[in-house]
Design a protein around this motif. Structure first.
Motif, PDB file in Angstrom:
ATOM      1  N   ARG A 145      -3.261   4.670  -1.626  1.00  0.00           N
ATOM      2  CA  ARG A 145      -3.072   3.371  -0.967  1.00  0.00           C
ATOM      3  C   ARG A 145      -2.495   3.600   0.423  1.00  0.00           C
ATOM      4  O   ARG A 145      -1.978   4.688   0.742  1.00  0.00           O
ATOM      5  CB  ARG A 145      -2.145   2.471  -1.789  1.00  0.00           C
ATOM      6  N   GLN A 146      -2.581   2.574   1.221  1.00  0.00           N
ATOM      7  CA  GLN A 146      -2.068   2.628   2.589  1.00  0.00           C
ATOM      8  C   GLN A 146      -0.862   1.710   2.727  1.00  0.00           C
ATOM      9  O   GLN A 146      -0.883   0.563   2.268  1.00  0.00           O
ATOM     10  CB  GLN A 146      -3.162   2.209   3.581  1.00  0.00           C
ATOM     11  N   GLU A 147       0.194   2.228   3.348  1.00  0.00           N
ATOM     12  CA  GLU A 147       1.365   1.421   3.678  1.00  0.00           C
ATOM     13  C   GLU A 147       1.480   1.342   5.191  1.00  0.00           C
ATOM     14  O   GLU A 147       0.626   1.855   5.916  1.00  0.00           O
ATOM     15  CB  GLU A 147       2.622   2.025   3.046  1.00  0.00           C
ATOM     16  N   GLU A 148       2.532   0.732   5.666  1.00  0.00           N
ATOM     17  CA  GLU A 148       2.664   0.500   7.106  1.00  0.00           C
ATOM     18  C   GLU A 148       2.676   1.798   7.903  1.00  0.00           C
ATOM     19  O   GLU A 148       2.036   1.914   8.944  1.00  0.00           O
ATOM     20  CB  GLU A 148       3.948  -0.289   7.378  1.00  0.00           C
ATOM     21  N   GLU A 179       4.732  10.595  -6.178  1.00  0.00           N
ATOM     22  CA  GLU A 179       4.070  10.007  -5.018  1.00  0.00           C
ATOM     23  C   GLU A 179       4.207  10.934  -3.818  1.00  0.00           C
ATOM     24  O   GLU A 179       5.297  11.441  -3.529  1.00  0.00           O
ATOM     25  CB  GLU A 179       4.678   8.646  -4.679  1.00  0.00           C
ATOM     26  N   LEU A 180       3.084  11.152  -3.133  1.00  0.00           N
ATOM     27  CA  LEU A 180       3.064  11.944  -1.903  1.00  0.00           C
ATOM     28  C   LEU A 180       2.934  10.989  -0.726  1.00  0.00           C
ATOM     29  O   LEU A 180       1.995  10.189  -0.666  1.00  0.00           O
ATOM     30  CB  LEU A 180       1.897  12.924  -1.907  1.00  0.00           C
ATOM     31  N   LEU A 181       3.890  11.067   0.211  1.00  0.00           N
ATOM     32  CA  LEU A 181       3.877  10.202   1.385  1.00  0.00           C
ATOM     33  C   LEU A 181       3.479  11.027   2.604  1.00  0.00           C
ATOM     34  O   LEU A 181       4.192  11.949   3.001  1.00  0.00           O
ATOM     35  CB  LEU A 181       5.257   9.578   1.620  1.00  0.00           C
ATOM     36  N   LEU A 182       2.308  10.705   3.175  1.00  0.00           N
ATOM     37  CA  LEU A 182       1.791  11.393   4.357  1.00  0.00           C
ATOM     38  C   LEU A 182       1.757  10.419   5.527  1.00  0.00           C
ATOM     39  O   LEU A 182       1.230   9.303   5.404  1.00  0.00           O
ATOM     40  CB  LEU A 182       0.381  11.931   4.101  1.00  0.00           C
ATOM     41  N   LYS A 183       2.294  10.849   6.646  1.00  0.00           N
ATOM     42  CA  LYS A 183       2.309   9.989   7.829  1.00  0.00           C
ATOM     43  C   LYS A 183       0.894   9.690   8.310  1.00  0.00           C
ATOM     44  O   LYS A 183       0.026  10.557   8.312  1.00  0.00           O
ATOM     45  CB  LYS A 183       3.084  10.666   8.963  1.00  0.00           C
ATOM     46  N   LYS A 184       0.665   8.440   8.715  1.00  0.00           N
ATOM     47  CA  LYS A 184      -0.604   8.085   9.330  1.00  0.00           C
ATOM     48  C   LYS A 184      -0.654   8.683  10.731  1.00  0.00           C
ATOM     49  O   LYS A 184       0.321   8.659  11.464  1.00  0.00           O
ATOM     50  CB  LYS A 184      -0.768   6.578   9.441  1.00  0.00           C
ATOM     51  N   GLU A 185      -1.828   9.213  11.089  1.00  0.00           N
ATOM     52  CA  GLU A 185      -1.978   9.798  12.425  1.00  0.00           C
ATOM     53  C   GLU A 185      -3.023   9.068  13.243  1.00  0.00           C
ATOM     54  O   GLU A 185      -2.796   8.634  14.337  1.00  0.00           O
ATOM     55  CB  GLU A 185      -2.368  11.274  12.314  1.00  0.00           C
ATOM     56  N   ASN A 186      -4.240   8.950  12.673  1.00  0.00           N
ATOM     57  CA  ASN A 186      -5.343   8.291  13.375  1.00  0.00           C
ATOM     58  C   ASN A 186      -6.031   7.306  12.429  1.00  0.00           C
ATOM     59  O   ASN A 186      -5.963   7.430  11.214  1.00  0.00           O
ATOM     60  CB  ASN A 186      -6.395   9.311  13.860  1.00  0.00           C
ATOM     61  N   ASP A 187      -6.717   6.365  12.996  1.00  0.00           N
ATOM     62  CA  ASP A 187      -7.458   5.393  12.197  1.00  0.00           C
ATOM     63  C   ASP A 187      -8.966   5.509  12.428  1.00  0.00           C
ATOM     64  O   ASP A 187      -9.742   4.684  11.938  1.00  0.00           O
ATOM     65  CB  ASP A 187      -7.016   3.971  12.543  1.00  0.00           C
ATOM     66  N   GLY A 188      -9.396   6.551  13.143  1.00  0.00           N
ATOM     67  CA  GLY A 188     -10.835   6.715  13.398  1.00  0.00           C
ATOM     68  C   GLY A 188     -11.537   7.363  12.244  1.00  0.00           C
ATOM     69  O   GLY A 188     -10.963   7.679  11.213  1.00  0.00           O
ATOM     70  N   THR A 189     -12.793   7.640  12.404  1.00  0.00           N
ATOM     71  CA  THR A 189     -13.539   8.317  11.366  1.00  0.00           C
ATOM     72  C   THR A 189     -13.194   9.772  11.347  1.00  0.00           C
ATOM     73  O   THR A 189     -12.908  10.386  12.348  1.00  0.00           O
ATOM     74  CB  THR A 189     -15.041   8.157  11.633  1.00  0.00           C
ATOM     75  N   GLY A 190     -13.159  10.368  10.155  1.00  0.00           N
ATOM     76  CA  GLY A 190     -12.808  11.765  10.012  1.00  0.00           C
ATOM     77  C   GLY A 190     -13.880  12.500   9.313  1.00  0.00           C
ATOM     78  O   GLY A 190     -15.035  12.142   9.282  1.00  0.00           O
ATOM     79  N   GLU A 191     -13.468  13.591   8.737  1.00  0.00           N
ATOM     80  CA  GLU A 191     -14.421  14.494   8.101  1.00  0.00           C
ATOM     81  C   GLU A 191     -14.989  13.885   6.856  1.00  0.00           C
ATOM     82  O   GLU A 191     -14.313  13.200   6.119  1.00  0.00           O
ATOM     83  CB  GLU A 191     -13.664  15.790   7.844  1.00  0.00           C
TER      84      GLU A 191
END
Length: 468
Positions: free
Chosen positions: A382-385, A456-468
């Motif tokens: 899931r995505q959080e802020e 739960e693994l919390l990973l910082k958001k970096e980009n919102d573009g298309t990726g691999e």
């Protein structure tokens, strides 16, 4: 080096504060003394009041009671000098015998400005002449010839301020000169103290006022350098030992897994024997994973693991791991349920794909290892802020609150643990913590909504573009 200027400012502030306090105290004392003197009646005022209070009656002259009492309390005496005859026409009863009763005009300025005999004398104007008041010789001191330059008096406030400024400058120069050597000794000691936490070797000259402090700093630095050297030797030995043991285990472990696999698939063996061989295969696989985890956690701890970070579709990476585990669960003892909402189409972030897959695999494997009777495993993204959150939970035996607190507050490096009597969430979770550390993320442990274990693994958001 902000500490030395701060120390100098502190010394200088104390000096200025001392000046201010001294000036305030001096003015206070001067006020008290002046006020005390002003409360006492001036001898000039007493002489003037005596002249005004002296009244001539039919029987002679009478001095007012208040002035007479004041003269008596001061051990003073008085007489009236007739302005025409220059004779003493009245005097107090205690007039000394040596005081003349007749004067000439040239005698008047002497006792008017100065002394009559050895006694300070003061005059006051009376109706019929001059009243002369004399005091004991040790009561007052009179300046006989006062004469002041008017310009000097007019410039007196400015001159006082100039003298005060010169005094302050001289005192500051004396203070700075006296403390220059101390301040010169403080600077290298301050730098040495700042270098100690950074692990830099420190060697200060052991002389001057602070020689004992410099000596103790040098000893502390030598001890820290020796401890750092010994620690580096131990850590190097540990890394080499782990790498050696891992290498030595792989070959015999591969042979055990190969032969056990052949026995598991051998139709000439009984069902019970084939099950035992299958147990050997699974446990050998588990040992292999532990060895791999041990190697990887050691490399991560000492920054020896090359990182291949780039933009990844976190959702896609997690789905690959889930599919791999579904394909391995032939007997469906550990069903994996994908609970990610349909609204989450992609979650992009910067990550090392293989390390992230390893972290998710370890969490799923952790649920399998600690639920021998089987359990359902729920995986979602899931995505959080600020974060992309990967959630792995199960409906198994779960874990106690004390153990959750222990895991959440455990260090992200390998530490000694003497509690080996029970099955633990150990090296696998340690490796997950380390992987999240190199990704500037977090691992959170808790109770699952399904009654089991939650990670739960919390990973910082970096980009919102298309990726691999």
């Amino acid at each position: 080096m902000k500490s030395v200027p701060k120390l100098i400012r502190r010394f200088f502030s104390i000096l200025l504060l001392s000046f201010i306090l001294i000036i305030i105290v001096n003015f206070g004392v001067l006020y008290i003394l002046t006020r005390e003197r002003l409360l006492n009646r001036s001898p000039y005022m007493t002489a003037k009041e005596a002249g005004e209070a002296l009244v001539k009656t039919e029987t002679g002259y009478v001095l007012g009671e208040e002035v007479a009492r004041e003269l008596k309390e001061s051990n003073a005496w008085a007489f009236l000098l007739d302005g025409t005859t220059m004779q003493v026409t009245w005097h107090t009863p205690d007039l000394p015998d040596w005081v003349p009763l007749s004067y000439t005009l040239s005698d008047v300025p002497d006792f008017t400005l100065g002394y009559l005999g050895d006694c300070p004398a003061y005059t006051g104007k009376a109706k019929d002449g001059i009243v002369v008041v004399g005091y004991p010789k040790d009561r007052y001191w009179k300046e006989i010839t006062p004469s002041w330059d008017y310009q000097w008096i007019a410039n007196l406030p400015q001159n006082i301020l100039k003298v005060l400024a010169v005094n302050v400058i001289v005192i500051i120069l004396i203070y700075l000169t006296a403390n220059a050597k101390l301040l010169k000794s403080v600077k290298p000691i301050t730098k040495g103290i700042q270098d100690l936490p950074a692990g830099e070797p420190v060697h200060l000259r052991e002389n001057g006022v602070l020689s004992e402090l410099a000596m103790n700093i040098n000893r502390t630095s030598d001890r820290l350098q020796m401890q750092q050297y010994q620690l580096k030797k131990k850590e190097t030995a540990r890394v080499n030992w782990i790498a050696g043991i891992s290498h030595d285990i792989r070959t015999p472990l591969s042979m055990v897994m190969g032969y056990a696999g052949q026995l598991e698939n051998d139709r000439n063996l009984s069902e019970e024997q084939r099950k035992k061989a299958a147990v050997i295969v699974r446990q050998s696989e588990r040992m292999k994973n532990l060895v791999n985890d041990l190697n990887l956690t050691s490399r991560l701890e000492y920054n020896m693991q090359p990182l291949m970070k780039k933009e990844q579709n976190i959702l896609s990476v997690v789905r690959q791991v889930v599919v791999d585990f579904m394909n391995m669960d032939i007997d469906e003892k550990y069903p994996i349920l994908w609970t990610t909402g349909e609204s989450v189409a992609a979650c992009f972030g910067i990550a090392d794909k293989e390390l992230l897959k390893r972290a998710v695999s370890n969490l799923i494997q952790n649920s399998i290892n600690h639920n021998a009777d089987g359990c359902s495993i729920y995986v979602s993204v899931r995505q959080e802020e600020e974060n992309n959150v990967i959630c792995i939970e199960d409906d198994g035996i779960g874990v106690s609150d004390e153990k959750i607190a222990s895991i959440n507050h455990a260090p992200h490096y390998m530490a000694c643990d003497t509690d080996t009597a029970e099955q633990r969430h150990g090296l696998g979770l340690l490796l997950v913590k380390q992987i999240m550390e190199v990704h500037n993320g977090k691992l959170l442990i808790g109770h699952s909504q399904y009654g089991g274990f939650l990670a739960e693994l919390l990973l910082k958001k970096e980009n919102d573009g298309t990726g691999e």
